[in-house]
Design a protein around this motif. Structure first.
Motif, short mmCIF file in Angstrom:
data_model
loop_
_atom_site.label_atom_id
_atom_site.label_comp_id
_atom_site.label_asym_id
_atom_site.label_seq_id
_atom_site.Cartn_x
_atom_site.Cartn_y
_atom_site.Cartn_z
N ILE A 194 12.11 26.41 9.88
CA ILE A 194 11.01 26.61 10.82
C ILE A 194 10.80 28.09 11.11
CG2 ILE A 194 10.30 26.19 13.20
CD1 ILE A 194 11.78 23.51 13.03
N LYS A 195 9.54 28.46 11.21
CA LYS A 195 9.16 29.78 11.67
C LYS A 195 8.68 29.62 13.11
CE LYS A 195 6.34 33.85 10.62
NZ LYS A 195 6.01 34.10 12.03
N GLU A 196 9.35 30.29 14.03
CA GLU A 196 8.99 30.21 15.43
C GLU A 196 7.91 31.21 15.78
OE1 GLU A 196 12.11 29.55 18.51
OE2 GLU A 196 13.48 29.90 16.83
N VAL A 197 7.15 30.90 16.80
CA VAL A 197 6.14 31.82 17.31
C VAL A 197 6.82 33.12 17.76
CG1 VAL A 197 4.43 32.19 19.11
CG2 VAL A 197 4.64 29.93 18.03
N GLY A 198 6.29 34.25 17.26
CA GLY A 198 6.82 35.54 17.66
C GLY A 198 7.98 36.06 16.84
N TYR A 199 8.43 35.26 15.85
CA TYR A 199 9.53 35.68 14.99
C TYR A 199 9.01 35.90 13.58
CZ TYR A 199 12.88 34.51 18.63
OH TYR A 199 13.60 34.48 19.79
N VAL A 200 9.70 36.77 12.85
CA VAL A 200 9.27 37.10 11.50
C VAL A 200 9.81 36.11 10.48
CG1 VAL A 200 9.36 38.83 9.67
CG2 VAL A 200 9.04 39.54 12.05
N GLY A 201 11.07 35.79 10.58
CA GLY A 201 11.73 34.99 9.56
C GLY A 201 11.64 33.50 9.80
N THR A 202 12.11 32.75 8.78
CA THR A 202 12.23 31.30 8.85
C THR A 202 13.70 30.95 9.05
OG1 THR A 202 10.31 30.94 7.44
CG2 THR A 202 11.88 29.14 7.60
N TYR A 203 13.98 30.08 9.99
CA TYR A 203 15.36 29.74 10.31
C TYR A 203 15.59 28.25 10.09
CZ TYR A 203 15.38 34.37 12.35
OH TYR A 203 15.28 35.73 12.53
N GLU A 204 16.85 27.93 9.86
CA GLU A 204 17.22 26.56 9.58
C GLU A 204 17.76 25.91 10.85
OE1 GLU A 204 20.47 26.06 6.79
OE2 GLU A 204 19.38 24.42 5.84
N TYR A 205 17.31 24.69 11.11
CA TYR A 205 17.74 23.95 12.28
C TYR A 205 18.26 22.58 11.87
CZ TYR A 205 15.27 27.48 14.96
OH TYR A 205 14.86 28.68 15.50
N TRP A 206 19.17 22.05 12.70
CA TRP A 206 19.78 20.75 12.46
C TRP A 206 19.62 19.85 13.68
CZ3 TRP A 206 21.83 19.34 7.80
CH2 TRP A 206 22.08 20.36 6.88
N GLY A 207 19.45 18.57 13.42
CA GLY A 207 19.50 17.60 14.48
C GLY A 207 20.94 17.26 14.82
N GLN A 208 21.11 16.41 15.82
CA GLN A 208 22.45 16.07 16.30
C GLN A 208 23.11 15.00 15.43
OE1 GLN A 208 19.67 14.91 17.55
NE2 GLN A 208 19.96 12.72 17.95
N GLY A 209 22.34 14.34 14.60
CA GLY A 209 22.89 13.31 13.73
C GLY A 209 22.70 11.92 14.31
N THR A 210 22.49 10.96 13.43
CA THR A 210 22.38 9.57 13.84
C THR A 210 23.22 8.71 12.89
OG1 THR A 210 20.83 7.78 14.38
CG2 THR A 210 20.26 9.15 12.50
N GLN A 211 23.99 7.80 13.45
CA GLN A 211 24.91 7.00 12.66
C GLN A 211 24.18 5.86 11.99
OE1 GLN A 211 28.43 7.34 12.18
NE2 GLN A 211 28.07 5.72 10.67
N VAL A 212 24.41 5.72 10.71
CA VAL A 212 23.93 4.57 9.93
C VAL A 212 25.16 3.85 9.39
CG1 VAL A 212 22.68 3.82 7.88
CG2 VAL A 212 21.73 5.63 9.34
N THR A 213 25.29 2.59 9.74
CA THR A 213 26.41 1.78 9.27
C THR A 213 25.87 0.59 8.50
OG1 THR A 213 27.75 2.42 11.18
CG2 THR A 213 28.46 0.49 9.94
N VAL A 214 26.31 0.47 7.25
CA VAL A 214 25.87 -0.63 6.40
C VAL A 214 27.07 -1.55 6.19
CG1 VAL A 214 24.77 -1.30 4.25
CG2 VAL A 214 24.28 0.94 5.27
N SER A 215 27.03 -2.70 6.81
CA SER A 215 28.18 -3.60 6.78
C SER A 215 27.76 -5.02 7.10
CB SER A 215 29.24 -3.14 7.79
OG SER A 215 30.31 -4.05 7.86
N SER A 216 28.47 -5.97 6.50
CA SER A 216 28.21 -7.37 6.81
C SER A 216 29.14 -7.85 7.92
CB SER A 216 28.38 -8.22 5.56
OG SER A 216 29.67 -8.01 4.99
#
Length: 121
Positions: A99-121
């Protein structure tokens, strides 16, 4: 300040489907790319799918034909539709955005907090 907020994880039986969502918010000027990674216990984080502005979506080989990534630019949101899920795909799924933020020159990488996916019977 930019935030990525994920939703849609949970428990699903093998062969089932889930749809993950990730919304970016904050002082966003532009989003170059958005994608999904996953990390299973004891394993490294791996790229699942990504979509870059002006380019075709990319997928890791193991999910091709089963997962679909899509992006709503108006909502700064990326989705991951996951079909025919397998037990070995149990992991924490993370949203990623460049993402490039307003007022900044560069593009920066951001991460979400994560969401658990469980595949199981």
């Amino acid at each position: 300040q930019v935030q990525l907020v994920e939703s849609g994880g949970g428990l699903v039986q093998p062969g089932g489907s889930l749809r993950l969502s990730c919304a970016a918010s904050g002082s966003i000027f532009s989003i170059n790319a958005m994608g999904w990674y996953r990390q299973a216990p004891g394993k490294e984080r791996e790229l699942v799918a990504s979509v870059t502005s002006g380019d075709s979506p990319r997928y890791t080989d193991s999910v091709k034909g089963r997962f679909t990534i899509s992006r709503d630019n108006a909502r700064n949101t990326v989705y991951l539709q996951m079909n025919s899920l397998r037990p070995e795909e149990t992991a924490v799924y993370y949203c990623n955005a460049k993402i490039k933020e307003v007022g900044y020159v560069g593009t920066y990488e951001y991460w979400g907090q994560g969401t658990q996916v469980t595949v199981s019977s």
